[in-house]
Design a protein around this motif. Structure first.
Motif, PDB file in Angstrom:
ATOM      1  N   LEU A  21      -8.059   1.811  -1.007  1.00 13.69           N
ATOM      2  CA  LEU A  21      -6.770   1.133  -1.141  1.00 13.69           C
ATOM      3  C   LEU A  21      -6.367   1.043  -2.607  1.00 13.69           C
ATOM      4  O   LEU A  21      -7.124   0.560  -3.439  1.00 13.69           O
ATOM      5  CB  LEU A  21      -6.846  -0.259  -0.519  1.00 13.69           C
ATOM      6  N   ASN A  22      -5.162   1.497  -2.903  1.00 16.11           N
ATOM      7  CA  ASN A  22      -4.619   1.466  -4.256  1.00 16.11           C
ATOM      8  C   ASN A  22      -4.058   0.065  -4.527  1.00 16.11           C
ATOM      9  O   ASN A  22      -3.054  -0.318  -3.932  1.00 16.11           O
ATOM     10  CB  ASN A  22      -3.519   2.527  -4.385  1.00 16.11           C
ATOM     11  N   PRO A  23      -4.682  -0.715  -5.419  1.00 20.39           N
ATOM     12  CA  PRO A  23      -4.207  -2.078  -5.669  1.00 20.39           C
ATOM     13  C   PRO A  23      -2.795  -2.118  -6.259  1.00 20.39           C
ATOM     14  O   PRO A  23      -2.050  -3.059  -6.019  1.00 20.39           O
ATOM     15  CB  PRO A  23      -5.233  -2.661  -6.647  1.00 20.39           C
ATOM     16  N   GLN A  24      -2.416  -1.093  -7.007  1.00 17.86           N
ATOM     17  CA  GLN A  24      -1.069  -1.027  -7.585  1.00 17.86           C
ATOM     18  C   GLN A  24      -0.018  -0.973  -6.474  1.00 17.86           C
ATOM     19  O   GLN A  24       1.019  -1.614  -6.542  1.00 17.86           O
ATOM     20  CB  GLN A  24      -0.965   0.205  -8.502  1.00 17.86           C
ATOM     21  N   TRP A  25      -0.322  -0.209  -5.423  1.00 18.31           N
ATOM     22  CA  TRP A  25       0.583  -0.128  -4.280  1.00 18.31           C
ATOM     23  C   TRP A  25       0.614  -1.464  -3.544  1.00 18.31           C
ATOM     24  O   TRP A  25       1.685  -1.967  -3.205  1.00 18.31           O
ATOM     25  CB  TRP A  25       0.145   0.982  -3.320  1.00 18.31           C
ATOM     26  N   LEU A  26      -0.561  -2.030  -3.311  1.00 17.85           N
ATOM     27  CA  LEU A  26      -0.632  -3.273  -2.547  1.00 17.85           C
ATOM     28  C   LEU A  26       0.133  -4.402  -3.242  1.00 17.85           C
ATOM     29  O   LEU A  26       0.917  -5.104  -2.612  1.00 17.85           O
ATOM     30  CB  LEU A  26      -2.092  -3.689  -2.328  1.00 17.85           C
ATOM     31  N   ILE A  27      -0.073  -4.554  -4.532  1.00 13.66           N
ATOM     32  CA  ILE A  27       0.503  -5.691  -5.243  1.00 13.66           C
ATOM     33  C   ILE A  27       1.960  -5.456  -5.641  1.00 13.66           C
ATOM     34  O   ILE A  27       2.798  -6.335  -5.477  1.00 13.66           O
ATOM     35  CB  ILE A  27      -0.367  -6.049  -6.465  1.00 13.66           C
ATOM     36  N   TYR A  28       2.266  -4.255  -6.141  1.00 11.65           N
ATOM     37  CA  TYR A  28       3.609  -3.996  -6.671  1.00 11.65           C
ATOM     38  C   TYR A  28       4.447  -3.032  -5.843  1.00 11.65           C
ATOM     39  O   TYR A  28       5.621  -2.833  -6.130  1.00 11.65           O
ATOM     40  CB  TYR A  28       3.518  -3.460  -8.103  1.00 11.65           C
ATOM     41  N   GLY A  29       3.843  -2.374  -4.851  1.00  9.81           N
ATOM     42  CA  GLY A  29       4.580  -1.395  -4.060  1.00  9.81           C
ATOM     43  C   GLY A  29       4.804  -0.097  -4.798  1.00  9.81           C
ATOM     44  O   GLY A  29       5.701   0.670  -4.468  1.00  9.81           O
ATOM     45  N   GLU A  30       3.974   0.181  -5.808  1.00  4.28           N
ATOM     46  CA  GLU A  30       4.130   1.384  -6.624  1.00  4.28           C
ATOM     47  C   GLU A  30       3.037   2.392  -6.315  1.00  4.28           C
ATOM     48  O   GLU A  30       1.885   2.026  -6.130  1.00  4.28           O
ATOM     49  CB  GLU A  30       4.062   1.015  -8.109  1.00  4.28           C
ATOM     50  N   GLY A  31       3.420   3.663  -6.288  1.00  2.99           N
ATOM     51  CA  GLY A  31       2.444   4.723  -6.061  1.00  2.99           C
ATOM     52  C   GLY A  31       2.110   4.888  -4.592  1.00  2.99           C
ATOM     53  O   GLY A  31       2.832   4.427  -3.709  1.00  2.99           O
ATOM     54  N   SER A  32       0.996   5.532  -4.343  1.00  2.00           N
ATOM     55  CA  SER A  32       0.540   5.826  -2.986  1.00  2.00           C
ATOM     56  C   SER A  32      -0.350   4.695  -2.470  1.00  2.00           C
ATOM     57  O   SER A  32      -0.996   4.009  -3.244  1.00  2.00           O
ATOM     58  CB  SER A  32      -0.258   7.125  -3.015  1.00  2.00           C
ATOM     59  N   MET A  33      -0.370   4.524  -1.159  1.00  2.00           N
ATOM     60  CA  MET A  33      -1.220   3.500  -0.546  1.00  2.00           C
ATOM     61  C   MET A  33      -2.693   3.772  -0.827  1.00  2.00           C
ATOM     62  O   MET A  33      -3.460   2.849  -1.084  1.00  2.00           O
ATOM     63  CB  MET A  33      -1.008   3.474   0.972  1.00  2.00           C
ATOM     64  N   PHE A  34      -3.069   5.044  -0.781  1.00  2.00           N
ATOM     65  CA  PHE A  34      -4.471   5.402  -0.934  1.00  2.00           C
ATOM     66  C   PHE A  34      -4.757   5.904  -2.339  1.00  2.00           C
ATOM     67  O   PHE A  34      -3.941   6.587  -2.945  1.00  2.00           O
ATOM     68  CB  PHE A  34      -4.871   6.483   0.076  1.00  2.00           C
ATOM     69  N   LYS A  35      -5.956   5.575  -2.817  1.00  2.00           N
ATOM     70  CA  LYS A  35      -6.432   6.155  -4.073  1.00  2.00           C
ATOM     71  C   LYS A  35      -6.665   7.639  -3.825  1.00  2.00           C
ATOM     72  O   LYS A  35      -6.861   8.052  -2.681  1.00  2.00           O
ATOM     73  CB  LYS A  35      -7.747   5.494  -4.494  1.00  2.00           C
ATOM     74  N   PRO A  36      -6.679   8.442  -4.880  1.00  2.00           N
ATOM     75  CA  PRO A  36      -6.945   9.878  -4.689  1.00  2.00           C
ATOM     76  C   PRO A  36      -8.303  10.116  -4.037  1.00  2.00           C
ATOM     77  O   PRO A  36      -9.231   9.325  -4.225  1.00  2.00           O
ATOM     78  CB  PRO A  36      -6.933  10.435  -6.121  1.00  2.00           C
ATOM     79  N   MET A  37      -8.390  11.220  -3.323  1.00  2.00           N
ATOM     80  CA  MET A  37      -9.655  11.571  -2.672  1.00  2.00           C
ATOM     81  C   MET A  37     -10.613  12.167  -3.698  1.00  2.00           C
ATOM     82  O   MET A  37     -10.206  12.597  -4.763  1.00  2.00           O
ATOM     83  CB  MET A  37      -9.403  12.592  -1.563  1.00  2.00           C
ATOM     84  N   ASP A  38     -11.883  12.198  -3.328  1.00  2.00           N
ATOM     85  CA  ASP A  38     -12.885  12.836  -4.170  1.00  2.00           C
ATOM     86  C   ASP A  38     -12.621  14.339  -4.207  1.00  2.00           C
ATOM     87  O   ASP A  38     -11.880  14.874  -3.381  1.00  2.00           O
ATOM     88  CB  ASP A  38     -14.291  12.584  -3.601  1.00  2.00           C
ATOM     89  N   GLU A  39     -13.270  15.032  -5.145  1.00  2.00           N
ATOM     90  CA  GLU A  39     -13.051  16.470  -5.286  1.00  2.00           C
ATOM     91  C   GLU A  39     -13.418  17.257  -4.033  1.00  2.00           C
ATOM     92  O   GLU A  39     -12.842  18.297  -3.760  1.00  2.00           O
ATOM     93  CB  GLU A  39     -13.853  17.000  -6.483  1.00  2.00           C
TER      94      GLU A  39
END
Length: 136
Positions: free
Chosen positions: A61-79
């Motif tokens: 979970l991307n905290p930036q999305w959760l708190i501010y609604g910015e960016g993607s919901m999910f953090k980037p995936m591993d390589e």
């Protein structure tokens, strides 16, 4: 940028529904009380410190999305293409009714974001849901 507890609650509810996590699951995963979790989901009566402590349990979970609604919901995936969440996998492909429920929640979230003047990455989420629906 101001923090809106109700918007955070709606985004967290969307995320937990998408991951098919019930309140019981959240209690076990986070060690937080049912009351605190309910308050976060309903968007009222909680401290950001409580939210931050809970966020540590959701690796994807991307905290930036959760708190501010910015960016993607999910953090980037591993390589290697795997998700950071080792509890449930990234997205669980499920029945059409589940996808419809997610789409309805996304529309509600989108309307709330637009009303607040935020421009979250809602289009990408809609595309992901459409992609899941098409793959069934």
């Amino acid at each position: 940028m101001a923090v809106d507890l109700q918007q955070i609650g709606k985004r967290f509810r969307f995320y937990t529904h998408l991951k098919e996590l019930e309140l019981d699951d959240l209690e076990k995963m986070t060690g937080s009380s049912r009351e605190t979790l309910s308050n976060i989901i309903s968007g009222q009566n909680y401290l950001l410190d409580e939210l931050v402590a809970i966020l540590k349990n959701f690796q994807d979970l991307n905290p930036q999305w959760l708190i501010y609604g910015e960016g993607s919901m999910f953090k980037p995936m591993d390589e290697d293409g795997t998700c950071h969440d080792h509890h449930k996998g990234c997205l669980k492909k499920d029945k059409a009714a589940y996808l419809k429920q997610m789409k309805d929640m996304l529309l509600e979230l989108d309307a709330a974001e637009v009303a607040k003047g935020h421009h979250a990455d809602v289009e990408a989420l809609k595309a992901k849901l459409d992609q899941l629906k098409a793959s069934e």
